[in-house]
Design a protein around this motif. Structure first.
Motif, short mmCIF file in Angstrom:
data_model
loop_
_atom_site.label_atom_id
_atom_site.label_comp_id
_atom_site.label_asym_id
_atom_site.label_seq_id
_atom_site.Cartn_x
_atom_site.Cartn_y
_atom_site.Cartn_z
N PRO A 1 -8.77 5.26 2.09
CA PRO A 1 -7.68 4.55 2.77
C PRO A 1 -8.07 3.09 3.04
O PRO A 1 -9.22 2.78 3.32
N GLN A 2 -7.07 2.22 2.96
CA GLN A 2 -7.27 0.79 3.20
C GLN A 2 -6.53 0.39 4.47
O GLN A 2 -5.37 0.78 4.68
N THR A 3 -7.19 -0.40 5.32
CA THR A 3 -6.60 -0.83 6.58
C THR A 3 -5.40 -1.74 6.32
O THR A 3 -5.46 -2.64 5.47
N LEU B 1 0.82 -1.21 0.00
CA LEU B 1 0.00 0.00 0.00
C LEU B 1 0.85 1.26 0.00
O LEU B 1 0.61 2.20 -0.77
N ASN B 2 1.88 1.31 0.85
CA ASN B 2 2.61 2.57 1.01
C ASN B 2 3.58 2.82 -0.13
O ASN B 2 3.75 3.96 -0.56
N ALA C 1 -4.22 3.14 8.25
CA ALA C 1 -4.85 2.93 6.95
C ALA C 1 -4.14 3.81 5.93
O ALA C 1 -3.78 4.96 6.23
N ILE C 2 -3.93 3.31 4.73
CA ILE C 2 -3.16 4.01 3.69
C ILE C 2 -3.92 3.92 2.38
O ILE C 2 -4.45 2.86 2.02
N SER C 3 -3.96 5.04 1.66
CA SER C 3 -4.55 5.05 0.31
C SER C 3 -3.43 4.93 -0.71
O SER C 3 -2.58 5.82 -0.79
N ALA D 1 1.61 4.09 -2.88
CA ALA D 1 1.22 5.48 -2.61
C ALA D 1 2.37 6.44 -2.91
O ALA D 1 2.15 7.53 -3.46
#
Length: 466
Positions: free
Chosen positions: A135-137, A19-20, A127-129, A23
């Motif tokens: 955002p996703q957990t 995720l990160n 949580a990160i989008s 991003a």
């Protein structure tokens, strides 16, 4: 954290990387194609845009080894969770038609290092989008809801030690890699088959419970940097909390979150309440030393509390009952102290109800005013800082400081109407602050604005001109 499946921890870590890093690539305008695997590094093969996080070692954490097991029954060691530290190796892979691409590999590797540095703790709230969407957990479902926390620490291996790690592959060059320790993971223990007796009556009426303790107070801060920064709206967590008086905000910047232990007293309704203190209430008639947040009197405060965490939403007014009936108390910007007051009740064998009230430690946090906007100059050359109007901005007890572009402005009771005399002055009004700028508002520029009321700052804000 108690689990029987170590792969849940690995899944959480690989999900964080996925995720990160995506991003970060999205923020740089790069393609977000990425795969995150957990294989032994030598088995990844000729993959493209791949990060690999492999669990290669586990070791018992001696810090938790000697804790007494709960309850009775079976071998005592089986009722005690096995505490582990997990050791991972991080590598990056990118090959196209058997050609090694150092640029892509090292770019992805650097973004992975930044990810594990910036998010060294993972809990249910992280949580990160990856693509500016919702955002996703990060925490996987199997670990959520149990107050789990994963801590990530880099292992400071020397280059020579890294070569030793790869020495099994005698024909291969040492691969670019980083090493991490993840702690503390608890393997689920056996459940006790019995419990020890509880003391209900011992002369001095000792209660078999611990006092409440506040460990952490946090809040969200929302602000928008100038367009020249290239950043969009920002939402960050502040610890200690820097809450903002904006009851209608979304996200809830007025929400104060509390983490601790033994926060619910004996669990009966009304057995535990948050208590607020601030110096401004000492000037009331009569003085108010502290105010408990009664959920029944203050439904808009949305108070919730469990054994280990709780929260409430700040409003402009708090209803308080000190014994003579409810009355409102204004909540103004400033520095507050927060504690938890817990009540425990027990019935002796003779039927007597014994009550014990204890209070936790006090933790300071700030409550700032919310800046809405700054208006262009009026015909007199003055500008207005508009605030969320939930408190009396003109109250005599407020200590207000306004600084713009690093210059501190002076407060005045009234403007003279002469620009040369009014420059650098401000006046408080209902829901706003009017000021005569020291800078030239007709020239293009960005001026940082700092508004401090009773020692508490508002959210970061910038004035853009013209």
């Amino acid at each position: 954290m108690a689990t029987a499946d170590l792969y849940l921890v690995t899944q959480t870590l690989t999900r964080l990387l996925d995720l990160n890093v995506r991003a970060l690539l999205f923020r740089q305008g790069l393609a977000t194609t990425l795969s995150v695997t957990a294989m032994p590094p030598e088995r990844v093969g000729a993959q493209q845009n791949t990060l690999n996080l492999h669990l290669y070692h586990a070791m018992e954490d001696a810090y938790y080894r000697n804790q007494p097991p709960p309850g009775r029954g079976g071998p005592p060691v089986a009722r005690q969770p096995l505490s582990l530290s997990l050791f991972y190796i991080l590598t990056a892979h990118h090959e196209i038609n058997d050609n090694f691409d150092a640029e892509i590999q090292q770019r992805n590797f650097g973004l992975a290092l930044k990810t594990l540095h910036d998010h060294s703790q993972i809990d249910d709230d992280l949580a990160i989008s990856p693509d500016a969407g919702p955002p996703q957990t990060v925490m996987v479902a199997g670990l959520q809801g149990s107050d789990n926390r994963i801590e990530i620490s880099p292992r400071p291996l020397t280059p020579e030690e890294a070569i030793t790690f790869w020495s099994a592959e005698q024909s291969a060059t040492t691969r670019l890699s980083a090493y991490y320790e993840v702690r503390t993971v608890f393997i689920e223990p056996e459940l006790p088959t019995g419990t020890f007796g509880r003391v209900f009556d011992l002369g001095l009426f000792v209660f078999p419970m611990t006092a409440p303790v506040i460990q952490r107070v946090s809040a969200l801060a929302s602000f928008t940097p100038p367009p020249a920064s290239g950043l969009g709206p920002q939402l960050i967590e502040t610890v200690p909390a820097r809450a903002t008086l904006d009851p209608a905000s979304s996200p809830e910047v007025n929400r104060v979150r509390v983490a601790g232990s033994a926060l619910t007293g004996d669990g009966l309704p009304g057995s535990a309440r948050f208590v607020l203190r601030t110096a401004a209430w000492r000037d009331l008639v009569p003085p108010l030393r502290s105010a408990a947040i009664d959920p029944a009197l203050n439904p808009a405060w949305a108070v919730t509390m469990t054994e280990s965490e709780g929260q409430f939403d700040l409003q402009g007014s708090l209803m308080v009952d000190t014994g003579g009936g409810p009355f409102p108390v204004e909540v103004t910007p400033g520095i507050y102290a927060l504690s938890v007051q817990a009540t425990r009740r027990a019935i002796t064998p003779g039927g007597t109800v014994r009550t014990s009230t204890t209070e936790s430690n006090q933790v300071a946090f700030s409550v700032g005013a919310r800046i809405v906007q700054v208006t262009p100059p009026n015909p007199a050359g003055r500008m207005v800082v508009q605030l969320v109007n939930v408190f009396d901005m003109t109250a005599a007890g407020l200590d207000v400081q306004l600084a713009i572009g690093g210059e501190l402005y002076d407060e005045t009771a009234a403007f003279s109407g002469v620009a040369a005399q009014d420059r650098g002055l401000f006046q408080r009004q209902a829901g706003q602050i009017e000021f005569h700028p020291l800078f030239d508002p007709t020239l293009a520029g960005i001026q940082p604005l700092r508004l401090t009321i009773n020692g508490a700052e508002s959210q970061p804000f910038w004035i853009e001109t013209p």
